[in-house]
Design an enzyme around this catalytic site. Structure first.
Site, PDB file in Angstrom:
ATOM      1  CG  LEU A 142     -17.035  -5.842  -6.904  1.00 34.18           C
ATOM      2  CD1 LEU A 142     -15.723  -5.659  -6.167  1.00 34.18           C
ATOM      3  CD2 LEU A 142     -17.588  -7.296  -6.119  1.00 34.18           C
TER       4      LEU A 142
ATOM      5  N   GLY B  27     -19.352  -2.100  -2.013  1.00 35.91           N
ATOM      6  CA  GLY B  27     -18.902  -2.011  -3.597  1.00 35.91           C
ATOM      7  C   GLY B  27     -17.793  -1.323  -4.130  1.00 35.91           C
TER       8      GLY B  27
ATOM      9  CG  PHE C  71     -13.106  -3.449  -9.861  1.00 30.39           C
ATOM     10  CD1 PHE C  71     -12.410  -3.651 -11.098  1.00 30.39           C
ATOM     11  CD2 PHE C  71     -12.714  -3.007  -8.443  1.00 30.39           C
ATOM     12  CE1 PHE C  71     -11.099  -3.362 -10.795  1.00 30.39           C
ATOM     13  CE2 PHE C  71     -11.443  -2.915  -8.226  1.00 30.39           C
ATOM     14  CZ  PHE C  71     -10.423  -2.970  -9.222  1.00 30.39           C
TER      15      PHE C  71
ATOM     16  CE1 TYR D 279      -3.409  -2.757   0.234  1.00 34.19           C
ATOM     17  CE2 TYR D 279      -3.669  -2.122   2.452  1.00 34.19           C
ATOM     18  CZ  TYR D 279      -4.103  -2.822   1.363  1.00 34.19           C
ATOM     19  OH  TYR D 279      -5.100  -3.713   1.288  1.00 34.19           O
TER      20      TYR D 279
END
Length: 295
Positions: free
Chosen positions: A224, A218, A221, A60
């Site tokens: 999603l 969600g 994408f 990250y």
């Protein structure tokens, strides 16, 4: 942190650790690379709210998130830190990550996480497999053998370098195959709208394995969809006087007792909103309406 703090959503088991059911996903900390004081304030506010489960990865932001967690908490054992291996950060190209899945690479990544977190031991290490999206996936014939990967992580656990092993982005069959290794959690994309992995969740519940969904509200994408934009979710939120995001998180908490949440944010008010979702109660009728969305 003290034992008198009420932990949002109550508590659940993550291996041998008892953690708050509303945790924090640290990917959002990447944005604070040049404002570490703001990130430390955010993380310490999370601790004040009773959040004691932080999900992170050395990839990250080129170790940025891990470094900020180190600054905020040091080696405080009251905070359970879960990290991931299986990929590394790369510069340039169309995607900022590259897979590194071989056992020796996993070991190198474990030690990279130890260095950037400033810890002698990692509480939980999740093996991020490229089996299911969103994100990087590869054909089955390009997957590194799971048994070889788990053998390396078990060796690290036996050495005391890591406390427990989890999986991320995996199919039901992989979860089943990994159970003898003593996995403690599984991370897959999952929400009130995206419930592809109900079978894997049921297996985890039966086996005492924590289910830690990423993208609980969600994502961008297409597979999603956004939970907060769903009209049923919005209707329930209006009835309860809470936000759609809180409804989406509350649904997950009530869906199964082994679900742990790791929503991420860079905003303290949003962090407080996520923590408060642990106290949102859905009626049986509201839950039935929400359950029916995916059907």
């Amino acid at each position: 942190m003290t034992g008198t703090i009420t932990r949002p959503g109550g508590t659940a088991q993550l291996g041998t650790r008892t953690v708050s059911r509303v945790g924090y996903g640290a990917m959002a900390l990447e944005r604070f690379e040049y404002d570490p004081e703001a990130a430390v304030a955010l993380l310490r506010r999370a601790a004040e709210l009773g959040i004691d489960h932080i999900d992170t990865a050395d990839f990250y932001g080129r170790s940025v998130s891990n470094d900020l967690i180190r600054r905020a908490f040091g080696s405080d054992e009251a905070v359970t830190v879960v990290t991931k291996v299986g990929a590394v950060r790369v510069e340039g190209g169309t995607f900022p990550l590259a897979l590194e899945q071989r056992p020796e690479q996993l070991r190198e990544q474990v030690h990279a996480n130890l260095r950037s977190l400033g810890r002698d031991r990692l509480d939980v290490v999740n093996l991020r497999r490229p089996e299911v999206g969103p994100g990087i996936t590869v054909p089955d014939d390009e997957l590194v053998d799971l048994d070889d990967q788990l053998a390396e992580l078990v060796a690290l656990r036996d050495e005391g370098t890591i406390g427990a092993i989890g999986l991320s982005a995996v199919r039901h069959a992989t979860v089943q195959r990994a159970l003898p290794a003593g996995i403690v959690c599984v991370q897959n994309a999952f929400s009130v709208l995206s419930r592809e992995f109900e079978d894997a969740l049921a297996l985890c519940l039966a086996e005492g394995v924590a289910w830690v969904p990423y993208f609980p509200l969600g994502s961008g994408f297409p597979q999603l969809p956004s939970v907060t934009e769903d009209p049923v979710v919005q209707s329930v939120a209006s009835e309860l006087g809470v936000t759609p995001a809180q409804v989406g998180l509350a649904w997950l908490i009530g869906h199964a007792p082994n679900i742990l949440l790791i929503p991420g944010t860079g905003s303290i008010p949003h962090l407080e909103e996520n923590a408060a979702a642990g106290g949102v109660s859905l009626t049986a009728e509201q839950r039935e309406r929400l359950d029916a969305i995916a059907a």
